[in-house]
Write a protein that holds these residues in place. Structure first.
Motif, PDB file in Angstrom:
ATOM      1  N   PRO A  49       0.830  -1.214   0.000  1.00 33.20           N
ATOM      2  CA  PRO A  49       0.000   0.000   0.000  1.00 33.20           C
ATOM      3  C   PRO A  49       0.858   1.255   0.000  1.00 33.20           C
ATOM      4  CG  PRO A  49      -0.176  -1.161   2.106  1.00 33.20           C
ATOM      5  CD  PRO A  49       0.693  -1.988   1.223  1.00 33.20           C
ATOM      6  N   GLY A  50       0.595   2.144  -0.931  1.00 32.14           N
ATOM      7  CA  GLY A  50       1.351   3.390  -1.022  1.00 32.14           C
ATOM      8  C   GLY A  50       1.140   4.065  -2.357  1.00 32.14           C
ATOM      9  N   SER A  51       1.755   5.218  -2.515  1.00 28.69           N
ATOM     10  CA  SER A  51       1.513   6.038  -3.705  1.00 28.69           C
ATOM     11  C   SER A  51       2.059   5.411  -4.990  1.00 28.69           C
ATOM     12  CB  SER A  51       2.089   7.442  -3.512  1.00 28.69           C
ATOM     13  OG  SER A  51       3.477   7.385  -3.319  1.00 28.69           O
ATOM     14  N   GLU A  52       3.183   4.717  -4.932  1.00 31.66           N
ATOM     15  CA  GLU A  52       3.739   4.124  -6.151  1.00 31.66           C
ATOM     16  C   GLU A  52       2.772   3.100  -6.749  1.00 31.66           C
ATOM     17  OE1 GLU A  52       7.531   1.457  -7.676  1.00 31.66           O
ATOM     18  OE2 GLU A  52       7.731   2.587  -5.815  1.00 31.66           O
ATOM     19  N   ALA A  53       2.265   2.195  -5.915  1.00 31.26           N
ATOM     20  CA  ALA A  53       1.300   1.195  -6.388  1.00 31.26           C
ATOM     21  C   ALA A  53       0.030   1.895  -6.861  1.00 31.26           C
ATOM     22  CB  ALA A  53       0.981   0.197  -5.279  1.00 31.26           C
ATOM     23  N   ALA A  54      -0.458   2.853  -6.082  1.00 28.13           N
ATOM     24  CA  ALA A  54      -1.705   3.544  -6.406  1.00 28.13           C
ATOM     25  C   ALA A  54      -1.616   4.261  -7.744  1.00 28.13           C
ATOM     26  CB  ALA A  54      -2.054   4.533  -5.300  1.00 28.13           C
ATOM     27  N   GLU A  55      -0.530   4.943  -8.004  1.00 28.91           N
ATOM     28  CA  GLU A  55      -0.374   5.664  -9.265  1.00 28.91           C
ATOM     29  C   GLU A  55      -0.335   4.698 -10.447  1.00 28.91           C
ATOM     30  OE1 GLU A  55       3.027   8.198  -8.587  1.00 28.91           O
ATOM     31  OE2 GLU A  55       1.941   9.290  -7.016  1.00 28.91           O
ATOM     32  N   GLY A  56       0.328   3.556 -10.277  1.00 20.57           N
ATOM     33  CA  GLY A  56       0.364   2.546 -11.339  1.00 20.57           C
ATOM     34  C   GLY A  56      -1.001   1.936 -11.592  1.00 20.57           C
ATOM     35  N   ILE A  57      -1.749   1.684 -10.520  1.00 18.64           N
ATOM     36  CA  ILE A  57      -3.101   1.131 -10.652  1.00 18.64           C
ATOM     37  C   ILE A  57      -3.997   2.107 -11.406  1.00 18.64           C
ATOM     38  CG2 ILE A  57      -5.179   0.542  -9.329  1.00 18.64           C
ATOM     39  CD1 ILE A  57      -3.189  -0.585  -7.141  1.00 18.64           C
ATOM     40  N   VAL A  58      -3.952   3.365 -11.041  1.00 14.86           N
ATOM     41  CA  VAL A  58      -4.792   4.371 -11.706  1.00 14.86           C
ATOM     42  C   VAL A  58      -4.365   4.541 -13.168  1.00 14.86           C
ATOM     43  CG1 VAL A  58      -5.449   6.814 -11.745  1.00 14.86           C
ATOM     44  CG2 VAL A  58      -5.428   5.552  -9.574  1.00 14.86           C
ATOM     45  N   GLU A  59      -3.075   4.560 -13.430  1.00 17.06           N
ATOM     46  CA  GLU A  59      -2.615   4.679 -14.817  1.00 17.06           C
ATOM     47  C   GLU A  59      -3.108   3.498 -15.651  1.00 17.06           C
ATOM     48  OE1 GLU A  59       1.508   4.784 -17.456  1.00 17.06           O
ATOM     49  OE2 GLU A  59       1.650   5.129 -15.292  1.00 17.06           O
ATOM     50  N   TYR A  60      -3.017   2.286 -15.090  1.00 19.66           N
ATOM     51  CA  TYR A  60      -3.514   1.110 -15.810  1.00 19.66           C
ATOM     52  C   TYR A  60      -5.021   1.226 -16.040  1.00 19.66           C
ATOM     53  CZ  TYR A  60      -4.389  -3.588 -17.365  1.00 19.66           C
ATOM     54  OH  TYR A  60      -4.780  -4.654 -18.135  1.00 19.66           O
ATOM     55  N   ALA A  61      -5.761   1.685 -15.030  1.00 19.79           N
ATOM     56  CA  ALA A  61      -7.212   1.840 -15.153  1.00 19.79           C
ATOM     57  C   ALA A  61      -7.567   2.847 -16.250  1.00 19.79           C
ATOM     58  CB  ALA A  61      -7.820   2.265 -13.826  1.00 19.79           C
ATOM     59  N   GLN A  62      -6.782   3.901 -16.385  1.00 16.82           N
ATOM     60  CA  GLN A  62      -7.032   4.878 -17.450  1.00 16.82           C
ATOM     61  C   GLN A  62      -6.795   4.260 -18.824  1.00 16.82           C
ATOM     62  OE1 GLN A  62      -4.490   7.964 -15.610  1.00 16.82           O
ATOM     63  NE2 GLN A  62      -6.275   9.307 -15.829  1.00 16.82           N
ATOM     64  N   LYS A  63      -5.780   3.421 -18.937  1.00 20.83           N
ATOM     65  CA  LYS A  63      -5.523   2.745 -20.210  1.00 20.83           C
ATOM     66  C   LYS A  63      -6.636   1.732 -20.502  1.00 20.83           C
ATOM     67  CE  LYS A  63      -0.503   3.324 -19.891  1.00 20.83           C
ATOM     68  NZ  LYS A  63      -0.284   4.204 -21.013  1.00 20.83           N
ATOM     69  N   HIS A  64      -7.120   1.075 -19.461  1.00 22.42           N
ATOM     70  CA  HIS A  64      -8.252   0.154 -19.588  1.00 22.42           C
ATOM     71  C   HIS A  64      -9.477   0.924 -20.086  1.00 22.42           C
ATOM     72  CE1 HIS A  64     -11.690  -2.234 -17.975  1.00 22.42           C
ATOM     73  NE2 HIS A  64     -10.911  -3.288 -18.172  1.00 22.42           N
ATOM     74  N   ALA A  65      -9.737   2.089 -19.513  1.00 23.31           N
ATOM     75  CA  ALA A  65     -10.883   2.912 -19.901  1.00 23.31           C
ATOM     76  C   ALA A  65     -10.786   3.330 -21.366  1.00 23.31           C
ATOM     77  CB  ALA A  65     -10.980   4.147 -19.006  1.00 23.31           C
ATOM     78  N   ALA A  66      -9.587   3.623 -21.824  1.00 20.55           N
ATOM     79  CA  ALA A  66      -9.389   4.095 -23.198  1.00 20.55           C
ATOM     80  C   ALA A  66      -9.424   2.958 -24.223  1.00 20.55           C
ATOM     81  CB  ALA A  66      -8.057   4.836 -23.304  1.00 20.55           C
ATOM     82  N   SER A  67      -9.299   1.724 -23.767  1.00 20.31           N
ATOM     83  CA  SER A  67      -9.262   0.588 -24.689  1.00 20.31           C
ATOM     84  C   SER A  67     -10.664   0.157 -25.098  1.00 20.31           C
ATOM     85  CB  SER A  67      -8.533  -0.597 -24.032  1.00 20.31           C
ATOM     86  OG  SER A  67      -9.348  -1.141 -23.007  1.00 20.31           O
ATOM     87  N   GLU A  68     -10.741  -0.517 -26.227  1.00 14.62           N
ATOM     88  CA  GLU A  68     -12.036  -0.956 -26.743  1.00 14.62           C
ATOM     89  C   GLU A  68     -12.633  -2.096 -25.919  1.00 14.62           C
ATOM     90  OE1 GLU A  68     -13.954  -2.991 -30.732  1.00 14.62           O
ATOM     91  OE2 GLU A  68     -12.031  -1.966 -30.913  1.00 14.62           O
ATOM     92  N   LYS A  69     -11.790  -3.069 -25.550  1.00 13.23           N
ATOM     93  CA  LYS A  69     -12.291  -4.270 -24.875  1.00 13.23           C
ATOM     94  C   LYS A  69     -11.680  -4.489 -23.494  1.00 13.23           C
ATOM     95  CE  LYS A  69     -13.345  -6.512 -29.205  1.00 13.23           C
ATOM     96  NZ  LYS A  69     -13.187  -7.656 -30.070  1.00 13.23           N
ATOM     97  N   GLY A  70     -10.898  -3.526 -23.023  1.00 13.64           N
ATOM     98  CA  GLY A  70     -10.288  -3.647 -21.706  1.00 13.64           C
ATOM     99  C   GLY A  70      -8.895  -4.237 -21.714  1.00 13.64           C
ATOM    100  N   GLN A  71      -8.409  -4.601 -22.879  1.00 20.29           N
ATOM    101  CA  GLN A  71      -7.084  -5.204 -22.975  1.00 20.29           C
ATOM    102  C   GLN A  71      -6.046  -4.118 -23.237  1.00 20.29           C
ATOM    103  OE1 GLN A  71      -7.056  -8.529 -25.596  1.00 20.29           O
ATOM    104  NE2 GLN A  71      -5.285  -9.435 -24.592  1.00 20.29           N
ATOM    105  N   VAL A  72      -5.067  -4.035 -22.355  1.00 18.29           N
ATOM    106  CA  VAL A  72      -3.991  -3.050 -22.470  1.00 18.29           C
ATOM    107  C   VAL A  72      -2.738  -3.802 -22.912  1.00 18.29           C
ATOM    108  CG1 VAL A  72      -2.592  -1.357 -21.217  1.00 18.29           C
ATOM    109  CG2 VAL A  72      -5.024  -1.655 -20.626  1.00 18.29           C
TER     110      VAL A  72
END
Length: 124
Positions: free
Chosen positions: A77-100
């Protein structure tokens, strides 16, 4: 489309001690993810009590309607993990089928994938 990050707020990593720690590791990760997601219009967060991945704590799920769902765990738990999780979620949101694509995965999520859940089939 919006992607939701579901964070297990009851996760306790190995060595967690109720006498010396006032918050679970999941609560700490949830706070960090919520802070990292502030201002991200394509990402929502929510907390959930137990994602049943206790051997993989801290656990999160990345979900969106009609897209692949990813469950990840073993986060510190911490900011490094959190920032990576959010960045991945943004890429997931931008993808057509959820695959990054792997080459776009933030370093903080590599090695943390537990499972990938396919979308539900369309109603007949």
């Amino acid at each position: 489309m919006t992607t939701t990050i579901t964070i297990c707020e009851t996760c306790k990593r190995e060595g967690w001690n109720a006498e010396s720690q006032s918050q679970t590791d999941g609560e700490l990760l949830a706070e960090a993810v919520e802070a990292a997601a502030q201002g991200a219009s394509d990402v929502k967060t929510r907390r959930h009590a137990c994602l049943m991945g206790c051997n993989h704590g801290c656990n999160i799920a990345i979900q969106a309607e009609g897209k692949l769902t990813y469950v990840m765990g073993r986060f510190e738990p911490g900011s490094e993990a959190a920032e990576g999780i959010v960045e991945y979620a943004q890429k997931h949101a931008a993808s057509e089928k959820g695959q990054v694509p792997f080459r776009e995965w933030p370093k903080a999520v590599k090695g943390h994938f537990v499972s990938r859940i396919p979308t539900l089939p369309e109603p007949e």
